[in-house]
Design an enzyme around this catalytic site. Structure first.
Site, PDB file in Angstrom:
ATOM      1  N   GLU A 124       0.900  -1.283   0.061  1.00  0.00           N
ATOM      2  CA  GLU A 124       0.128   0.053  -0.274  1.00  0.00           C
ATOM      3  C   GLU A 124       0.926   1.202   0.139  1.00  0.00           C
ATOM      4  O   GLU A 124       1.756   1.287   0.471  1.00  0.00           O
ATOM      5  CB  GLU A 124      -0.789  -0.024   1.392  1.00  0.00           C
ATOM      6  CG  GLU A 124      -2.126  -0.664   1.047  1.00  0.00           C
ATOM      7  CD  GLU A 124      -3.361   0.298   0.387  1.00  0.00           C
ATOM      8  OE1 GLU A 124      -2.792   0.991  -0.355  1.00  0.00           O
ATOM      9  OE2 GLU A 124      -4.354  -0.163   0.389  1.00  0.00           O
ATOM     10  N   ASP A 125       0.346   2.310  -0.383  1.00  0.00           N
ATOM     11  CA  ASP A 125       1.042   3.831  -0.671  1.00  0.00           C
ATOM     12  C   ASP A 125       0.968   4.011   0.899  1.00  0.00           C
ATOM     13  O   ASP A 125       1.854   4.555   1.491  1.00  0.00           O
ATOM     14  CB  ASP A 125       0.667   4.632  -1.614  1.00  0.00           C
ATOM     15  CG  ASP A 125      -0.882   4.818  -1.463  1.00  0.00           C
ATOM     16  OD1 ASP A 125      -1.694   3.981  -0.886  1.00  0.00           O
ATOM     17  OD2 ASP A 125      -1.541   5.564  -2.192  1.00  0.00           O
ATOM     18  N   ARG A 190       1.288  12.170  -8.856  1.00  0.00           N
ATOM     19  CA  ARG A 190       1.696  10.635  -8.480  1.00  0.00           C
ATOM     20  C   ARG A 190       3.224  10.696  -9.207  1.00  0.00           C
ATOM     21  O   ARG A 190       4.142   9.832  -8.854  1.00  0.00           O
ATOM     22  CB  ARG A 190       0.980   9.947  -9.489  1.00  0.00           C
ATOM     23  CG  ARG A 190      -0.574   9.651  -8.879  1.00  0.00           C
ATOM     24  CD  ARG A 190      -1.274   8.205  -9.236  1.00  0.00           C
ATOM     25  NE  ARG A 190      -2.528   8.306  -9.162  1.00  0.00           N
ATOM     26  CZ  ARG A 190      -3.270   7.941  -8.297  1.00  0.00           C
ATOM     27  NH1 ARG A 190      -2.645   7.487  -7.018  1.00  0.00           N
ATOM     28  NH2 ARG A 190      -4.438   8.070  -8.271  1.00  0.00           N
TER      29      ARG A 190
HETATM   30  P1  IMP Z   1      -7.626   4.581   4.614  1.00  0.00           P
HETATM   31  O1  IMP Z   1      -8.255   5.819   5.203  1.00  0.00           O
HETATM   32  O2  IMP Z   1      -6.435   3.957   5.355  1.00  0.00           O
HETATM   33  O3  IMP Z   1      -8.758   3.710   4.029  1.00  0.00           O
HETATM   34  O4  IMP Z   1      -6.884   5.028   3.234  1.00  0.00           O
HETATM   35  C1  IMP Z   1      -7.836   5.516   2.211  1.00  0.00           C
HETATM   36  C2  IMP Z   1      -6.922   5.900   0.799  1.00  0.00           C
HETATM   37  O5  IMP Z   1      -6.979   7.500   1.033  1.00  0.00           O
HETATM   38  C3  IMP Z   1      -5.545   5.658   0.790  1.00  0.00           C
HETATM   39  O6  IMP Z   1      -5.231   4.297   0.028  1.00  0.00           O
HETATM   40  C4  IMP Z   1      -4.921   6.828  -0.415  1.00  0.00           C
HETATM   41  O7  IMP Z   1      -5.360   6.507  -1.421  1.00  0.00           O
HETATM   42  C5  IMP Z   1      -5.919   7.712   0.296  1.00  0.00           C
HETATM   43  N1  IMP Z   1      -5.204   8.701   1.293  1.00  0.00           N
HETATM   44  C6  IMP Z   1      -5.064   8.779   2.697  1.00  0.00           C
HETATM   45  N2  IMP Z   1      -4.097   9.739   3.010  1.00  0.00           N
HETATM   46  C7  IMP Z   1      -3.634  10.282   1.858  1.00  0.00           C
HETATM   47  C8  IMP Z   1      -2.782  11.595   1.637  1.00  0.00           C
HETATM   48  O8  IMP Z   1      -2.350  12.184   2.466  1.00  0.00           O
HETATM   49  N3  IMP Z   1      -2.589  12.092   0.311  1.00  0.00           N
HETATM   50  C9  IMP Z   1      -3.185  11.222  -0.766  1.00  0.00           C
HETATM   51  N4  IMP Z   1      -3.935  10.222  -0.703  1.00  0.00           N
HETATM   52  C10 IMP Z   1      -4.323   9.920   0.734  1.00  0.00           C
HETATM   53 MG    MG Z   2      -4.191   3.603  -1.915  1.00  0.00          MG
END
Ligand code: IMP
Ligand code: MG
Length: 202
Positions: A124-125, A190
């Site tokens: 995951e990023d 990106r």
């Molecule tokens: P989750 O809240 O852990 O489910 O993350 C959901 C998604 O939100 C991640 O996979 C990213 O694609 C996006 N995301 C969360 N924080 C960031 C950020 O700081 N920059 C860009 N995308 C983010």
């Molecule tokens: Mg992601």
């Protein structure tokens, strides 16, 4: 003469320290400041790769890259690990309207390989609330892999709502919005080699 010398000197210094002189970037009218350099990132990719190699050098782990955000990190990590029998594959994790009483559900798209009995390293990023990672891990574990590990370049511990902490973490960061190295704002940014943070002064 002095000005010419000064600009020559400035260019010289900039070439020596290109990263420390990264400029701010603007997307959607928002300013982002330099946050993590490509050297910082490369160092952490290398460190995580070392940890993965220690455990799985003789295994045939499947690196499972969650598109789109993790694409760049996953490829760099996969190469840096250099595990001879390893493989990489790319998936999307999509919400869809379920017909069940739960309303929405999640679906893994693009996973053509069987993961039964295999070591899977989900890449995951970023793990923010952890909702995505939690649901993805649940779907994958239903497919009977031997082991599922989660590697995330970035982790926002203060945003976490699910208790899903990645097994491998590049950087733990405060709950700020960042872009670059795969992370986007409306699909843009990106391709930045460094990571930038949303400036508090807009
Ligand atoms: P989750 O809240 O852990 O489910 O993350 C959901 C998604 O939100 C991640 O996979 C990213 O694609 C996006 N995301 C969360 N924080 C960031 C950020 O700081 N920059 C860009 N995308 C983010
Ligand atoms: Mg992601």
């Amino acid at each position: 003469m002095f000005l010419a010398l000064r600009s020559t000197f400035t260019i010289f210094v900039k070439n020596l320290l290109p990263i420390r002189n990264m400029d701010k970037v603007t997307y959607n009218g928002l300013t982002f400041e330099p946050y993590l350099t490509r050297d910082d990132i490369a160092r952490e990719v290398k460190r995580i790769a070392g940890e993965i190699k220690q455990s799985y050098a003789d295994d045939n782990p499947l690196f499972l890259c969650v598109l789109n955000g993790a694409a760049i990190f996953a490829v760099d990590l996969f190469r840096e690990c250099g595990i001879p029998q390893s493989e990489i594959t790319f998936i999307r994790f999509k919400s869809y309207e379920g017909t069940s009483t739960t309303g929405t559900a999640k679906q893994v798209l693009g996973l053509n390989e069987s993961i039964e009995g295999r070591t899977v390293i989900v890449v995951e990023d970023i793990v923010d609330t952890g909702v995505t990672a939690k649901e993805l891990l649940k779907v994958l574990r239903e497919k009977n892999p031997r082991e599922v590990k989660l590697a995330s370049l970035l982790f926002k511990p203060d945003s976490l709502q699910t208790g899903v902490k990645p097994d491998y973490i590049g950087f733990s960061i405060p709950p700020k919005f960042i872009i670059g190295y795969g992370l986007d704002i409306d699909g843009k940014a990106r391709n930045l080699r460094d990571i930038f943070v949303l400036s508090e002064q807009q």
